[in-house]
Design an enzyme around this catalytic site. Structure first.
Site, PDB file in Angstrom:
ATOM      1  N   THR A 171     -26.582  -8.277 -11.017  1.00 13.70           N
ATOM      2  CA  THR A 171     -27.848  -7.551 -11.141  1.00 13.70           C
ATOM      3  C   THR A 171     -27.812  -6.221 -10.407  1.00 13.70           C
ATOM      4  O   THR A 171     -28.394  -5.234 -10.862  1.00 13.70           O
ATOM      5  CB  THR A 171     -29.008  -8.408 -10.608  1.00 13.70           C
ATOM      6  OG1 THR A 171     -29.107  -9.597 -11.396  1.00 13.70           O
ATOM      7  CG2 THR A 171     -30.325  -7.655 -10.672  1.00 13.70           C
ATOM      8  N   SER A 204     -23.258 -12.903 -13.213  1.00  9.17           N
ATOM      9  CA  SER A 204     -22.598 -13.945 -12.424  1.00  9.17           C
ATOM     10  C   SER A 204     -22.786 -15.347 -12.996  1.00  9.17           C
ATOM     11  O   SER A 204     -22.116 -16.283 -12.558  1.00  9.17           O
ATOM     12  CB  SER A 204     -23.075 -13.911 -10.972  1.00  9.17           C
ATOM     13  OG  SER A 204     -24.389 -14.407 -10.836  1.00  9.17           O
ATOM     14  N   THR A 210     -26.250 -12.761  -7.987  1.00 13.29           N
ATOM     15  CA  THR A 210     -26.761 -13.718  -7.003  1.00 13.29           C
ATOM     16  C   THR A 210     -26.652 -15.175  -7.433  1.00 13.29           C
ATOM     17  O   THR A 210     -26.557 -16.066  -6.588  1.00 13.29           O
ATOM     18  CB  THR A 210     -28.238 -13.408  -6.686  1.00 13.29           C
ATOM     19  OG1 THR A 210     -29.015 -13.515  -7.889  1.00 13.29           O
ATOM     20  CG2 THR A 210     -28.386 -12.019  -6.091  1.00 13.29           C
ATOM     21  N   ASP A 211     -26.655 -15.446  -8.736  1.00 18.12           N
ATOM     22  CA  ASP A 211     -26.782 -16.829  -9.189  1.00 18.12           C
ATOM     23  C   ASP A 211     -25.622 -17.723  -8.753  1.00 18.12           C
ATOM     24  O   ASP A 211     -25.814 -18.911  -8.493  1.00 18.12           O
ATOM     25  CB  ASP A 211     -26.932 -16.882 -10.713  1.00 18.12           C
ATOM     26  CG  ASP A 211     -28.294 -16.399 -11.174  1.00 18.12           C
ATOM     27  OD1 ASP A 211     -29.198 -16.310 -10.329  1.00 18.12           O
ATOM     28  OD2 ASP A 211     -28.451 -16.107 -12.373  1.00 18.12           O
TER      29      ASP A 211
END
Length: 333
Positions: free
Chosen positions: A12, A54, A85-86
């Site tokens: 992101t 991700s 981030t995931d």
């Protein structure tokens, strides 16, 4: 001035919305242009190795990231990896195990909002990650929302908020405020540089593992499938280690898995405080077998550690020993 290698993988933080939703778009120069002042702190070089969301992260890409750090290890004082981030917590854990004896900082960061968005957290997170990568400290870390987290202790606990990550069962390494780093001194000691540390790159991972979350009424037949198809399974049990043993008898199926040579790791669905199979009768029954205790590790770290361990050995006794032995603070008991 120290030398930092910025390794970009997408996520992101590097996304743009061109009408079809957010997709990775910006390169390293674009990112650094939006973080003024960091080039005054260090000599920073960029290497773009991936450009993915991700959610598409996988162990092959972990190897690519670890290989990049290993290949450039002697040329830089620290490393920063931009990442979605995931799956960031899985990656930080995997790099911890693959980069054995790491004696420099590897700092992973990302953002909840694209670096082009108003009010984005991307600029602050990237700036903090670069600042921390300049520290004389050893290990893999996540920098997010002003906090530095041990790479094996991070979990993403929020989908939208800026404080998306939590350090689970372990203190934060430090916090960063107005460009100054404030350490937890007791934890800082665990990550001090070692004069005799030699980096070893362990790239062999066994991905033939499964995470199984128990729920009331789960059909025991799933364990027959696991026995035939997987080398390792992580069971997210109830509470402190509860596994059904009446009606839907899961306990006997777990024993069958162990007897067939499958590595069985028991953890908890609870976020904090870990498992203890000595509390209840069913747990004591299982503990007499070759159950592998996750202790207070989080699932993200267990997944990476099990893959790493099975990549080193298929001997269940050796796997149990390796999983239960603390690595860079990944478990406390």
């Amino acid at each position: 001035m120290k030398k930092i290698l910025l390794i970009a993988t997408g996520g992101t933080i590097a996304c743009s919305d061109e009408g079809k939703g957010l997709t990775p778009h910006y390169n390293i120069d674009d990112l650094l242009e939006r973080v003024p002042g960091v080039k005054d702190l260090c000599h920073i070089t960029g290497k773009h190795i991936l450009n993915i969301d991700s959610t598409n992260m996988n162990p092959k890409f972990w190897v690519d990231m670890a290989q990049t750090v290993y290949d450039n290890y002697n040329d830089y004082d620290g490393f920063v990896i931009t990442h979605g981030t995931d799956t960031m917590a899985y990656t930080s854990s995997a790099l911890t195990y693959m980069l054995k004896n790491i004696n420099k900082p590897v700092v992973i960061t990302g953002a909840q909002y694209s670096i082009e968005e108003f009010g984005t957290d991307a600029r602050q997170n990237l700036s903090d990650a670069i600042r921390f990568a300049l520290e004389d400290i050893a290990g893999v870390f996540i920098a997010f929302d002003g906090m530095i987290i041990n790479g094996t202790r991070a979990m993403k606990v929020k989908t939208k908020s800026l404080d998306a990550f939590k350090s689970v069962n372990y203190p934060y390494i430090s916090r960063i405020k107005y460009g100054k780093i404030y350490y937890d001194n007791d934890i800082h000691k665990n990550h001090q540089l070692k004069s005799d540390a030699e980096l070893i790159f362990e790239s062999s991972l066994c991905t033939n593992v499964l995470v199984l979350k128990l729920f009331p009424g789960i059909d025991p037949k799933i364990f027959d499938f696991i026995k035939k198809e997987y080398k390792g399974v992580i069971i997210e049990s109830f509470g402190i280690g509860g596994i059904p043993f009446e009606n839907f008898d899961i306990t006997s199926k777990v024993k069958e898995l162990i007897d067939s040579g499958v590595a069985v790791v028991v953890t908890t669905q609870c976020l904090e405080e870990g498992v203890d199979l000595e509390i209840y009768e069913v747990g004591k029954e299982l503990a007499r077998n070759k159950i592998i205790y996750a202790n207070d590790m989080n699932t993200e770290a267990i997944v990476a550690k099990l893959m790493w361990t099975l990549g080193k050995s298929e001997n269940i006794d050796e796997v149990k020993k390796l999983i239960e032995t603390p690595v860079m603070g990944d478990c406390c008991y």
